[in-house]
Design a protein around this motif. Sequence first.
Motif, mmCIF file in Angstrom:
data_model
loop_
_atom_site.group_PDB
_atom_site.id
_atom_site.type_symbol
_atom_site.label_atom_id
_atom_site.label_comp_id
_atom_site.label_asym_id
_atom_site.label_seq_id
_atom_site.Cartn_x
_atom_site.Cartn_y
_atom_site.Cartn_z
ATOM 1 N N LYS A 157 0.172 -0.450 7.608
ATOM 2 C CA LYS A 157 -1.026 0.403 7.539
ATOM 3 C C LYS A 157 -0.765 1.610 6.625
ATOM 4 O O LYS A 157 -1.629 1.994 5.817
ATOM 5 N N ALA A 158 0.437 2.180 6.712
ATOM 6 C CA ALA A 158 0.764 3.340 5.867
ATOM 7 C C ALA A 158 0.809 2.923 4.391
ATOM 8 O O ALA A 158 0.312 3.638 3.523
ATOM 9 N N LEU A 159 1.395 1.756 4.113
ATOM 10 C CA LEU A 159 1.439 1.282 2.720
ATOM 11 C C LEU A 159 0.033 1.092 2.183
ATOM 12 O O LEU A 159 -0.282 1.472 1.057
ATOM 13 N N SER A 160 -0.822 0.503 3.020
ATOM 14 C CA SER A 160 -2.198 0.250 2.602
ATOM 15 C C SER A 160 -2.930 1.575 2.348
ATOM 16 O O SER A 160 -3.618 1.728 1.332
ATOM 17 N N ASP A 161 -2.794 2.534 3.241
ATOM 18 C CA ASP A 161 -3.489 3.832 3.070
ATOM 19 C C ASP A 161 -2.958 4.572 1.840
ATOM 20 O O ASP A 161 -3.720 5.196 1.111
ATOM 21 N N ASN A 162 -1.648 4.499 1.607
ATOM 22 C CA ASN A 162 -1.086 5.139 0.401
ATOM 23 C C ASN A 162 -1.634 4.491 -0.858
ATOM 24 O O ASN A 162 -1.949 5.159 -1.836
ATOM 25 N N GLU A 163 -1.738 3.168 -0.816
ATOM 26 C CA GLU A 163 -2.158 2.461 -2.030
ATOM 27 C C GLU A 163 -3.627 2.744 -2.356
ATOM 28 O O GLU A 163 -3.991 2.876 -3.515
ATOM 29 N N LEU A 164 -4.456 2.870 -1.313
ATOM 30 C CA LEU A 164 -5.867 3.205 -1.539
ATOM 31 C C LEU A 164 -5.982 4.522 -2.289
ATOM 32 O O LEU A 164 -6.722 4.646 -3.256
ATOM 33 N N LEU A 165 -5.189 5.501 -1.864
ATOM 34 C CA LEU A 165 -5.237 6.820 -2.482
ATOM 35 C C LEU A 165 -4.714 6.765 -3.915
ATOM 36 O O LEU A 165 -5.247 7.411 -4.819
ATOM 37 N N PHE A 166 -3.652 5.953 -4.119
ATOM 38 C CA PHE A 166 -3.063 5.853 -5.453
ATOM 39 C C PHE A 166 -4.049 5.220 -6.428
ATOM 40 O O PHE A 166 -4.213 5.682 -7.557
ATOM 41 N N LYS A 167 -4.732 4.171 -5.961
ATOM 42 C CA LYS A 167 -5.666 3.456 -6.848
ATOM 43 C C LYS A 167 -6.885 4.309 -7.148
ATOM 44 O O LYS A 167 -7.442 4.250 -8.224
ATOM 45 N N ASP A 168 -7.333 5.087 -6.145
ATOM 46 C CA ASP A 168 -8.522 5.905 -6.356
ATOM 47 C C ASP A 168 -8.126 7.383 -6.382
ATOM 48 O O ASP A 168 -8.421 8.142 -5.465
ATOM 49 N N SER A 169 -7.435 7.776 -7.438
ATOM 50 C CA SER A 169 -6.984 9.162 -7.500
ATOM 51 C C SER A 169 -8.115 10.093 -7.944
ATOM 52 O O SER A 169 -7.927 11.291 -8.080
ATOM 53 N N SER A 170 -9.345 9.520 -8.127
ATOM 54 C CA SER A 170 -10.477 10.357 -8.557
ATOM 55 C C SER A 170 -10.825 11.391 -7.482
ATOM 56 O O SER A 170 -11.361 12.448 -7.770
ATOM 57 N N VAL A 210 -8.694 13.006 -5.822
ATOM 58 C CA VAL A 210 -7.571 13.937 -5.669
ATOM 59 C C VAL A 210 -7.674 15.050 -6.711
ATOM 60 O O VAL A 210 -7.969 14.777 -7.876
ATOM 61 N N ASP A 211 -7.423 16.294 -6.311
ATOM 62 C CA ASP A 211 -7.408 17.412 -7.255
ATOM 63 C C ASP A 211 -6.047 17.399 -7.967
ATOM 64 O O ASP A 211 -5.043 17.868 -7.431
ATOM 65 N N LEU A 212 -6.036 16.827 -9.192
ATOM 66 C CA LEU A 212 -4.756 16.600 -9.874
ATOM 67 C C LEU A 212 -4.063 17.902 -10.282
ATOM 68 O O LEU A 212 -2.863 17.902 -10.543
ATOM 69 N N SER A 213 -4.790 19.006 -10.293
ATOM 70 C CA SER A 213 -4.134 20.257 -10.690
ATOM 71 C C SER A 213 -3.086 20.674 -9.665
ATOM 72 O O SER A 213 -2.173 21.430 -9.968
ATOM 73 N N LEU A 214 -3.234 20.196 -8.434
ATOM 74 C CA LEU A 214 -2.272 20.554 -7.388
ATOM 75 C C LEU A 214 -1.237 19.448 -7.158
ATOM 76 O O LEU A 214 -0.357 19.573 -6.318
ATOM 77 N N GLN A 215 -1.378 18.338 -7.883
ATOM 78 C CA GLN A 215 -0.518 17.181 -7.621
ATOM 79 C C GLN A 215 0.545 17.033 -8.700
ATOM 80 O O GLN A 215 0.456 17.649 -9.760
ATOM 81 N N ASN A 216 1.512 16.183 -8.419
ATOM 82 C CA ASN A 216 2.528 15.839 -9.404
ATOM 83 C C ASN A 216 1.952 14.715 -10.266
ATOM 84 O O ASN A 216 1.860 13.569 -9.816
ATOM 85 N N GLU A 217 1.571 15.056 -11.494
ATOM 86 C CA GLU A 217 0.882 14.058 -12.329
ATOM 87 C C GLU A 217 1.763 12.840 -12.605
ATOM 88 O O GLU A 217 1.272 11.735 -12.804
ATOM 89 N N HIS A 218 3.087 13.027 -12.572
ATOM 90 C CA HIS A 218 3.980 11.885 -12.821
ATOM 91 C C HIS A 218 3.802 10.815 -11.745
ATOM 92 O O HIS A 218 3.912 9.632 -12.009
ATOM 93 N N TYR A 219 3.517 11.260 -10.525
ATOM 94 C CA TYR A 219 3.311 10.301 -9.436
ATOM 95 C C TYR A 219 2.070 9.447 -9.724
ATOM 96 O O TYR A 219 2.108 8.226 -9.618
ATOM 97 N N PHE A 220 0.978 10.102 -10.116
ATOM 98 C CA PHE A 220 -0.273 9.369 -10.317
ATOM 99 C C PHE A 220 -0.311 8.639 -11.661
ATOM 100 O O PHE A 220 -1.098 7.717 -11.842
ATOM 101 N N ASN A 221 0.562 9.056 -12.603
ATOM 102 C CA ASN A 221 0.552 8.405 -13.925
ATOM 103 C C ASN A 221 1.493 7.206 -14.011
ATOM 104 O O ASN A 221 1.520 6.512 -15.013
ATOM 105 N N GLN A 222 2.289 6.984 -12.967
ATOM 106 C CA GLN A 222 3.251 5.884 -13.068
ATOM 107 C C GLN A 222 2.522 4.538 -13.065
ATOM 108 O O GLN A 222 1.390 4.425 -12.591
ATOM 109 N N THR A 223 3.195 3.535 -13.626
ATOM 110 C CA THR A 223 2.603 2.196 -13.680
ATOM 111 C C THR A 223 2.422 1.696 -12.252
ATOM 112 O O THR A 223 3.303 1.881 -11.409
ATOM 113 N N PHE A 224 1.293 1.056 -12.018
ATOM 114 C CA PHE A 224 1.030 0.553 -10.669
ATOM 115 C C PHE A 224 2.035 -0.539 -10.290
ATOM 116 O O PHE A 224 2.284 -1.456 -11.051
#
Length: 232
Positions: A53-66, A68-82
């Motif tokens: 369940k945790a993997l699934s919830d993490n992946e939903l957020l990763f796929k839909d980073s729209s 997420v307020d990227l100014s507060l996030q580590n862009e390298h995390y969201f920019n990595q290859t899926f």
Amino acid sequence: MLDEKFLKVTKKLFSPTFGTENLAPYLYSLIRLIRPRKILELGGGYTSIFILKALSDNELLFKDSSSVDLSLQNEHYFNQTFNPSKLHVIDNCKDGYTTANLIFDASKKLKLDPFLEFHETDYFGYAENIPKSELPLDLLWIDCGSLNTYHHVMRNYFPLVNRAGGIVLIHSLITNLHGALFLKQLKLAQATKEFNDFELISLLEPHKKRQNSLTMLRFTTNELTTIHSTLP
Ligand SMILES: C[S@@+](CC[C@H](N)C(=O)[O-])C[C@H]1O[C@@H](n2cnc3c(N)ncnc32)[C@H](O)[C@@H]1O
């Protein structure tokens, strides 16, 4: 995550003997926190569904980073290859109390089965069968054992874990004779020759006599220091 359907389905997998009633939701939160994608569990059951369940919830957020307020996030995390998340479970389903044989059906009911790879086999001598494409592991969770098992796992499964921040979690070492011995060996290795190789902490559930602790080891051998901020 604790909706009625989830609780109903997972209830059938709970085995009081294995004592993961607090640990399973804790693992869910830990995985939401540290975002591992490749996980191996030695000894499956109740915890497996919370991990999925945790993997699934993490992946939903990763796929839909729209959202997420990227100014507060580590862009390298969201920019990595899926890289699809996966929980590999190794269990021979031979223990009289096991619920590992129920994981697959439960995961299907909750639509979590795409994240699961179940290996119904003995974990002794099996490490080399984990597909190379799934390595290095971000998280190895060990819920089984005697001193003999711990030594086998340390020799054969620890090398599969990422040396730059990969985590090993081990259930119930502190107040068990085999566990306490193994923990002392880990501490000795750290104090003598592997000081820069891993961090180590154990948490105790003081209200319980058995199945009552979680040891967490984080590999740091190849970790580079990253500074994201200088101001408090
Ligand atoms: C403590 S239970 C796991 C509990 C589970 N994590 C939970 O939360 O319900 C240990 C599991 O390890 C499995 N097991 C024990 N020895 C094994 C071996 N040599 N190879 C593979 N699985 C084994 C058992 O079948 C059992 O399901």
